[in-house]
Write a protein that holds these residues in place. Structure first.
Motif, PDB file in Angstrom:
ATOM      1  N   VAL A 178      38.236   8.894 -63.070  1.00 52.05           N
ATOM      2  CA  VAL A 178      39.477   9.941 -62.972  1.00 52.05           C
ATOM      3  C   VAL A 178      39.390  10.515 -64.406  1.00 52.05           C
ATOM      4  O   VAL A 178      39.989  10.180 -65.019  1.00 52.05           O
ATOM      5  CB  VAL A 178      40.596   9.645 -62.441  1.00 52.05           C
ATOM      6  CG1 VAL A 178      41.600  10.518 -62.075  1.00 52.05           C
ATOM      7  CG2 VAL A 178      40.339   8.744 -61.014  1.00 52.05           C
ATOM      8  N   ASP A 238      42.326   0.581 -64.524  1.00 50.03           N
ATOM      9  CA  ASP A 238      43.835   0.200 -63.930  1.00 50.03           C
ATOM     10  C   ASP A 238      43.442  -0.071 -62.421  1.00 50.03           C
ATOM     11  O   ASP A 238      42.490   0.099 -62.052  1.00 50.03           O
ATOM     12  CB  ASP A 238      44.784   1.484 -64.143  1.00 50.03           C
ATOM     13  CG  ASP A 238      44.353   2.729 -63.441  1.00 50.03           C
ATOM     14  OD1 ASP A 238      44.591   2.624 -62.219  1.00 50.03           O
ATOM     15  OD2 ASP A 238      44.275   3.652 -64.130  1.00 50.03           O
ATOM     16  N   PHE A 243      45.759   1.123 -60.087  1.00 53.04           N
ATOM     17  CA  PHE A 243      46.532   2.128 -59.212  1.00 53.04           C
ATOM     18  C   PHE A 243      45.621   3.252 -58.437  1.00 53.04           C
ATOM     19  O   PHE A 243      45.249   4.178 -58.895  1.00 53.04           O
ATOM     20  CB  PHE A 243      47.402   2.901 -60.019  1.00 53.04           C
ATOM     21  CG  PHE A 243      48.398   2.171 -61.076  1.00 53.04           C
ATOM     22  CD1 PHE A 243      48.860   1.108 -60.542  1.00 53.04           C
ATOM     23  CD2 PHE A 243      48.520   1.722 -62.470  1.00 53.04           C
ATOM     24  CE1 PHE A 243      50.018   0.167 -61.198  1.00 53.04           C
ATOM     25  CE2 PHE A 243      49.167   1.289 -63.030  1.00 53.04           C
ATOM     26  CZ  PHE A 243      49.840   0.198 -62.417  1.00 53.04           C
ATOM     27  N   SER A 244      45.827   3.185 -57.075  1.00 55.07           N
ATOM     28  CA  SER A 244      45.241   4.094 -56.210  1.00 55.07           C
ATOM     29  C   SER A 244      46.544   4.734 -55.532  1.00 55.07           C
ATOM     30  O   SER A 244      47.789   4.414 -55.727  1.00 55.07           O
ATOM     31  CB  SER A 244      44.361   3.376 -55.249  1.00 55.07           C
ATOM     32  OG  SER A 244      45.129   2.404 -54.435  1.00 55.07           O
ATOM     33  N   ASP A 266      50.865   5.898 -56.417  1.00 62.27           N
ATOM     34  CA  ASP A 266      50.726   5.385 -57.788  1.00 62.27           C
ATOM     35  C   ASP A 266      49.602   6.178 -58.564  1.00 62.27           C
ATOM     36  O   ASP A 266      49.969   6.293 -59.923  1.00 62.27           O
ATOM     37  CB  ASP A 266      50.696   3.874 -57.939  1.00 62.27           C
ATOM     38  CG  ASP A 266      52.095   3.291 -57.579  1.00 62.27           C
ATOM     39  OD1 ASP A 266      53.071   3.932 -57.374  1.00 62.27           O
ATOM     40  OD2 ASP A 266      52.252   2.006 -57.495  1.00 62.27           O
ATOM     41  N   GLY A 267      48.518   6.114 -58.245  1.00 64.13           N
ATOM     42  CA  GLY A 267      47.431   6.613 -58.992  1.00 64.13           C
ATOM     43  C   GLY A 267      47.475   8.251 -59.329  1.00 64.13           C
ATOM     44  O   GLY A 267      47.245   8.746 -60.436  1.00 64.13           O
ATOM     45  N   LEU A 301      50.156   8.505 -62.109  1.00 62.52           N
ATOM     46  CA  LEU A 301      49.590   8.048 -63.568  1.00 62.52           C
ATOM     47  C   LEU A 301      48.961   9.235 -63.819  1.00 62.52           C
ATOM     48  O   LEU A 301      48.855   9.708 -65.229  1.00 62.52           O
ATOM     49  CB  LEU A 301      48.653   6.867 -63.432  1.00 62.52           C
ATOM     50  CG  LEU A 301      48.276   6.428 -64.763  1.00 62.52           C
ATOM     51  CD1 LEU A 301      49.297   6.228 -65.813  1.00 62.52           C
ATOM     52  CD2 LEU A 301      47.184   4.998 -64.528  1.00 62.52           C
ATOM     53  N   ASN A 302      48.201  10.087 -63.049  1.00 60.31           N
ATOM     54  CA  ASN A 302      47.419  11.108 -63.558  1.00 60.31           C
ATOM     55  C   ASN A 302      48.447  12.244 -64.319  1.00 60.31           C
ATOM     56  O   ASN A 302      48.309  13.081 -65.137  1.00 60.31           O
ATOM     57  CB  ASN A 302      46.888  11.720 -62.309  1.00 60.31           C
ATOM     58  CG  ASN A 302      45.258  11.148 -62.126  1.00 60.31           C
ATOM     59  OD1 ASN A 302      44.890  10.308 -62.861  1.00 60.31           O
ATOM     60  ND2 ASN A 302      44.716  11.521 -60.824  1.00 60.31           N
ATOM     61  N   ARG A 343      40.278   7.530 -66.761  1.00 58.17           N
ATOM     62  CA  ARG A 343      40.712   6.550 -65.964  1.00 58.17           C
ATOM     63  C   ARG A 343      39.517   5.890 -65.131  1.00 58.17           C
ATOM     64  O   ARG A 343      38.778   6.493 -64.532  1.00 58.17           O
ATOM     65  CB  ARG A 343      41.862   6.888 -65.038  1.00 58.17           C
ATOM     66  CG  ARG A 343      43.123   7.025 -65.738  1.00 58.17           C
ATOM     67  CD  ARG A 343      44.219   7.318 -64.582  1.00 58.17           C
ATOM     68  NE  ARG A 343      44.397   6.536 -63.607  1.00 58.17           N
ATOM     69  CZ  ARG A 343      44.661   6.633 -62.239  1.00 58.17           C
ATOM     70  NH1 ARG A 343      44.803   7.852 -61.726  1.00 58.17           N
ATOM     71  NH2 ARG A 343      44.697   5.397 -61.368  1.00 58.17           N
ATOM     72  N   VAL A 372      39.523   3.402 -61.775  1.00 53.93           N
ATOM     73  CA  VAL A 372      40.207   2.797 -60.854  1.00 53.93           C
ATOM     74  C   VAL A 372      39.422   1.690 -59.999  1.00 53.93           C
ATOM     75  O   VAL A 372      38.585   1.925 -59.509  1.00 53.93           O
ATOM     76  CB  VAL A 372      40.816   3.713 -59.855  1.00 53.93           C
ATOM     77  CG1 VAL A 372      42.040   2.869 -58.902  1.00 53.93           C
ATOM     78  CG2 VAL A 372      41.600   4.907 -60.352  1.00 53.93           C
ATOM     79  N   TRP A 426      42.299  -3.707 -56.349  1.00 49.67           N
ATOM     80  CA  TRP A 426      43.555  -4.619 -56.720  1.00 49.67           C
ATOM     81  C   TRP A 426      43.187  -6.047 -56.490  1.00 49.67           C
ATOM     82  O   TRP A 426      42.265  -6.352 -55.645  1.00 49.67           O
ATOM     83  CB  TRP A 426      44.677  -4.286 -55.955  1.00 49.67           C
ATOM     84  CG  TRP A 426      46.009  -4.980 -56.410  1.00 49.67           C
ATOM     85  CD1 TRP A 426      46.848  -4.228 -57.325  1.00 49.67           C
ATOM     86  CD2 TRP A 426      46.566  -6.116 -56.047  1.00 49.67           C
ATOM     87  NE1 TRP A 426      47.898  -4.969 -57.308  1.00 49.67           N
ATOM     88  CE2 TRP A 426      47.961  -6.218 -56.833  1.00 49.67           C
ATOM     89  CE3 TRP A 426      45.920  -7.109 -55.229  1.00 49.67           C
ATOM     90  CZ2 TRP A 426      48.524  -7.310 -56.636  1.00 49.67           C
ATOM     91  CZ3 TRP A 426      46.630  -8.362 -55.104  1.00 49.67           C
ATOM     92  CH2 TRP A 426      47.925  -8.237 -55.808  1.00 49.67           C
TER      93      TRP A 426
END
Length: 447
Positions: free
Chosen positions: A6, A53, A55-56, A59-60, A63-64, A81, A83, A86
């Protein structure tokens, strides 16, 4: 390496040791091809900080947003990033890439996993002087959280947040039950003993006309342990897990907590059989007035009721303690780290911490204290109502086999389910948990 890109100290252990660690923690073993795609991890240009990370979803996206908001504090730096999935797949890939010196510049890890990584040489320590240059110092974090960042006098994690196990409630029935203070917050004093907690639950059931308190623990691999460990630590009982064992715990207090948990789900306060998804649905559909859950469900609950209330988990057994974990930034080991890249990484993490107000909108408590002391954070509801939980958080025991998504949590929850569902006597359940603890302790640490 698989994943979705990302745009936005010690010697490394052998791969055999890392695979042993993965197996010991119940992780899936990946073949050599899993690392071959990571060979270009250091090939990015010098202005790029590579972040892994887990985080999808929402939350993802947040973070962006944080990366974009942080840009003025990290001029000339680009955060890239990746992703990853988890849980076990993430931690196995992180371990293997770090063992080969081919990990990213920085990664997100649950703090509860640190004891399985720092001692093995899979992580490098943070430079506190360098962080201080960018305004990040130890005194900006809760002592309860910061204390878990340490190993042999060095700092191996920088906390992004605290995500505690708390209580959510619908204000209407809580008010009718007489459980709100004058300013509309939950009167946690009304839950300050096992008997008072259960009485409050019955009042909530009466006020809602249906059920009092939901708790989704059936078939879940962690929920039972989260509730048990937070409550047990409230008793002040010892919980020491020395290498090799035996566990030093108070079996009587363990049994007392288990007996209380069984009373919560005896059918009067809460239905006996609620799996995680059913408990969430029961609360969002107003079948229950309160739910015991993690703050990470705030988005789900607020979508159903924008006025949903929340509070730190009440102190039921006398000593303030709230079960929690912490998403943290760690430095995967590199045998010869580039000093300029490390400086950029420290700068980028400092900038992201300062953008923590964005992260707080998801429900997580920003670990960087100056964020939670702003007027903007105070205006967040219900987040600011449970922010004090970070002062009393207890994370999983600092042992290599514990932590988020571990077999340890699953093993403990299995015993608790037998007590709550099948009538296993609390004292027998406590002794069964101790036996499982000693089994884990008998296994040598892969470090």
């Amino acid at each position: 390496m698989t994943g979705t890109p990302v745009p936005v100290g010690p010697p490394a252990p052998s791969r055999r040791r890392v695979l042993t660690a993965a197996l010991g923690a119940g992780a899936a073993v990946l073949g050599a091809d899993a690392l071959s795609g990571c060979g270009s991890a250091r090939a990015a240009d010098s202005s790029t900080v590579r972040l892994w990370d887990l985080f999808s979803g929402a939350d993802g996206g947040l973070l962006n947003d944080m990366v974009r908001a942080a840009r003025p504090d990290m001029p000339g730096t680009r955060v890239e990033r990746t992703v990853l999935e988890w849980g076990t797949p993430y931690y196995t890939k992180l371990a293997m890439a770090s063992a080969g010196g081919r990990g990213p510049d920085v990664a997100v890890s649950h703090m509860s996993r640190l004891a399985g990584y720092a001692p093995t040489g899979l992580l490098d320590p943070w430079d506190l002087d360098l962080l201080a240059e960018y305004g990040i110092t130890e005194d900006a974090f809760s002592k309860a959280v910061w204390s878990r960042t340490q190993f042999q006098g060095h700092t191996y994690a920088v906390p992004l947040d605290t995500h505690p196990f708390i209580v959510f409630y619908h204000p209407g029935p809580a008010r009718e039950a007489g459980l709100l203070t004058r300013d509309g917050a939950l009167d946690t004093e009304a839950f300050s003993s096992p008997d008072r907690f259960l009485a409050a639950g019955r009042e909530l059931a009466r006020a809602s006309g249906k059920q009092g308190i939901a708790f989704g623990y059936v078939t879940d691999t962690a929920q039972g342990w989260r509730l048990f460990y937070g409550l047990y630590r409230q008793t002040g009982g010892a919980f020491e897990l020395p290498p090799g064992g035996p566990a030093k715990v108070d079996v009587d207090r363990m049994a007392e907590v288990i007996a209380f948990m069984a009373r919560i789900v005896d059918g009067r306060v809460n239905p006996r059989r609620l799996d995680y998804a059913s408990a969430i649905a029961a609360f969002t559909n107003r079948q229950t007035a309160m739910i015991l859950s993690g703050e990470w469900e705030l988005g789900t609950f607020r979508a159903a009721d924008e006025n949903v209330g929340a509070a730190p988990f009440p102190t039921v057994f006398g000593t303030p303690a709230v079960y929690a974990d912490s998403h943290s930034f760690v430095l995967p080991h590199h045998p010869h780290p580039d000093r300029a890249r490390r400086r950029r990484t420290h700068q980028a993490v400092a900038a992201l911490l300062k953008a923590g107000q964005i992260w707080a909108t998801a429900g997580h408590i920003p670990a960087y204290g100056p964020v939670t002391r702003t007027r903007a954070y105070a205006a967040l509801r219900p987040q600011s109502h449970y922010a004090s939980a970070q002062d009393h958080v207890v994370l999983d025991p600092a042992v290599w086999f514990a932590g988020a998504g571990s077999d340890f949590q699953n093993a403990m929850s299995q015993v608790l389910q037998q007590a709550l569902l099948d009538g296993l006597a609390p004292d027998r359940a406590a002794r069964a948990m101790v036996r499982r603890l000693n089994t884990f302790l008998s296994k040598p640490s892969p470090a």
